[in-house]
Design a protein around this motif. Structure first.
Motif, short mmCIF file in Angstrom:
data_model
loop_
_atom_site.label_atom_id
_atom_site.label_comp_id
_atom_site.label_asym_id
_atom_site.label_seq_id
_atom_site.Cartn_x
_atom_site.Cartn_y
_atom_site.Cartn_z
N GLY A 1 40.54 33.64 41.42
CA GLY A 1 40.76 34.25 40.11
C GLY A 1 41.28 35.67 40.22
O GLY A 1 42.00 36.03 41.14
N LEU B 1 37.68 45.66 45.19
CA LEU B 1 37.10 45.72 46.52
C LEU B 1 35.76 46.42 46.39
O LEU B 1 35.71 47.54 45.90
N TYR C 1 36.65 37.26 50.58
CA TYR C 1 37.47 37.87 51.60
C TYR C 1 36.70 39.08 52.11
O TYR C 1 36.03 39.76 51.32
N PHE D 1 36.74 42.67 54.72
CA PHE D 1 37.62 43.67 55.33
C PHE D 1 36.78 44.74 56.03
O PHE D 1 35.67 45.05 55.60
N ARG E 1 48.73 46.71 46.50
CA ARG E 1 48.66 45.37 47.06
C ARG E 1 49.75 44.54 46.41
O ARG E 1 50.32 44.94 45.39
N LEU F 1 47.74 40.91 41.81
CA LEU F 1 46.32 40.78 41.55
C LEU F 1 45.78 39.39 41.90
O LEU F 1 44.59 39.15 41.78
N ALA F 2 46.64 38.48 42.32
CA ALA F 2 46.16 37.19 42.80
C ALA F 2 46.28 37.18 44.32
O ALA F 2 46.93 38.02 44.90
N GLY F 3 45.61 36.23 44.96
CA GLY F 3 45.69 36.15 46.41
C GLY F 3 44.76 37.12 47.09
O GLY F 3 43.86 37.68 46.47
N ASN F 4 44.97 37.30 48.40
CA ASN F 4 44.01 38.13 49.14
C ASN F 4 44.09 39.58 48.70
O ASN F 4 45.12 40.07 48.27
N ASN F 5 42.97 40.26 48.78
CA ASN F 5 42.83 41.59 48.20
C ASN F 5 43.06 42.69 49.23
O ASN F 5 42.42 43.73 49.19
N GLU F 6 44.00 42.47 50.17
CA GLU F 6 44.28 43.51 51.14
C GLU F 6 44.99 44.65 50.45
O GLU F 6 46.05 44.47 49.86
N GLN F 7 44.40 45.82 50.51
CA GLN F 7 44.97 46.99 49.87
C GLN F 7 45.43 47.99 50.92
O GLN F 7 44.76 48.20 51.93
N LEU G 1 43.39 49.75 57.33
CA LEU G 1 42.79 48.44 57.55
C LEU G 1 42.68 48.15 59.04
O LEU G 1 43.66 48.23 59.78
N TYR H 1 37.65 48.73 57.05
CA TYR H 1 38.58 49.85 57.00
C TYR H 1 38.01 50.99 57.84
O TYR H 1 36.79 51.18 57.91
N ASN I 1 40.71 38.81 41.34
CA ASN I 1 39.80 39.50 42.25
C ASN I 1 40.31 40.91 42.51
O ASN I 1 40.62 41.27 43.62
N TYR I 2 40.41 41.70 41.46
CA TYR I 2 41.04 43.02 41.60
C TYR I 2 40.19 44.00 42.38
O TYR I 2 40.69 44.98 42.91
N LEU J 1 40.15 36.14 55.87
CA LEU J 1 40.57 35.47 54.65
C LEU J 1 40.12 34.02 54.67
O LEU J 1 39.60 33.50 53.67
N SER K 1 35.59 41.11 48.71
CA SER K 1 36.26 40.78 47.46
C SER K 1 36.08 39.29 47.23
O SER K 1 36.06 38.51 48.18
#
Lengths: 115, 114
Positions: free
Chosen positions: A98, A103, A32, A34, B94, B97-103, A46, A36, A100-101, A51, A94
């Motif tokens: 899995g 960035l 993914y 981004f 966000r 913790l799963a899915g897209n990492n838009e913060q 953002l 910012y 993917n915490y 995605l 990111s």
């Protein structure tokens, strides 16, 4: 693991000129992406995100970016900038699967728009 | 409400002081982050909470102590800091913790340690 390279640390442009801020990434997995923006003394906002799907992504404030998988790039563009676009711009990546915490940010590009 | 709020906006503290930073979101997000940002640098990840439990500690010194009392609130307790800890501290959230990492980022707390 991922990494991001923002090729220009500073980009000065004149008002109403077009601008491109360059971002290249490295990753062994699908990603993914981004962009910012950070105005002085503020947090990160953002601008846009990739995605999946269409590789041309439109964001806020007239910005757009194109995901190019073969060149591992995600360059940010605006056809006509304003003084108010002066800010620091961060590209971030990111992993898409899995846990993917994280960035991973590039070092940033300072866009300065001059009258 | 798509906002992350942080208080205070500015904080000056001595090296022997104890202070806390606060972060709040009401978007129903279940993952919350603390970042440290030095001038002209990108944010550096410090901690990640998921469902009010600490998931990630990026080897942060123990003088920084995070706390997540509930799903909307995240604190960062500070004690015996050093001048080099002066920075902008950013909170982000966000959905999970799963899915897209838009913060979503807050405005930050500008910390100065004397």
């Amino acid at each position: 693991a991922q990494s991001v390279t923002q090729l220009d640390s500073q980009v000065p442009v004149f008002e109403e000129a077009p601008v491109e801020l360059r971002c290249n990434y490295s990753s062994s997995v699908s990603v993914y992406l981004f962009w910012y923006v950070q105005y002085p003394n503020q947090g990160l906002q953002l601008l846009l995100k990739y995605l999946s799907g269409s590789t041309l992504v439109k964001g806020i404030n007239g910005f757009e970016a194109e995901f190019n998988k073969s060149q591992t790039s995600f360059h940010l563009r605006k056809p006509s900038v304003h003084i108010s676009d002066t800010a620091e711009y961060f590209c971030a990546v990111s992993g898409s699967g899995g846990s993917n915490y994280k960035l991973t940010f590039g070092k940033g590009t300072l866009l300065t728009v001059n009258p | 409400d798509t906002e992350v709020t942080q208080t205070p906006k500015h904080l000056v503290m001595g090296m022997t002081n104890k202070k806390s930073l606060k972060c709040e979101q009401h978007m129903g997000h279940r993952a919350m982050y603390w970042y440290k940002q030095k001038a002209k640098k990108p944010p550096e990840l410090m901690f990640v909470y998921s469902y009010e439990k600490l998931s990630i500690n990026e080897s942060v010194p123990s003088r920084f102590s995070p706390e997540c009392p509930n799903s909307s609130l995240l604190n960062l307790h500070l004690h015996a800091l050093q001048p080099e800890d002066s920075a902008l501290y950013l909170c982000a959230s966000r959905k999970g913790l799963a899915g897209n990492n838009e913060q979503f980022f807050g405005p930050g707390t500008r910390l100065t340690v004397l």
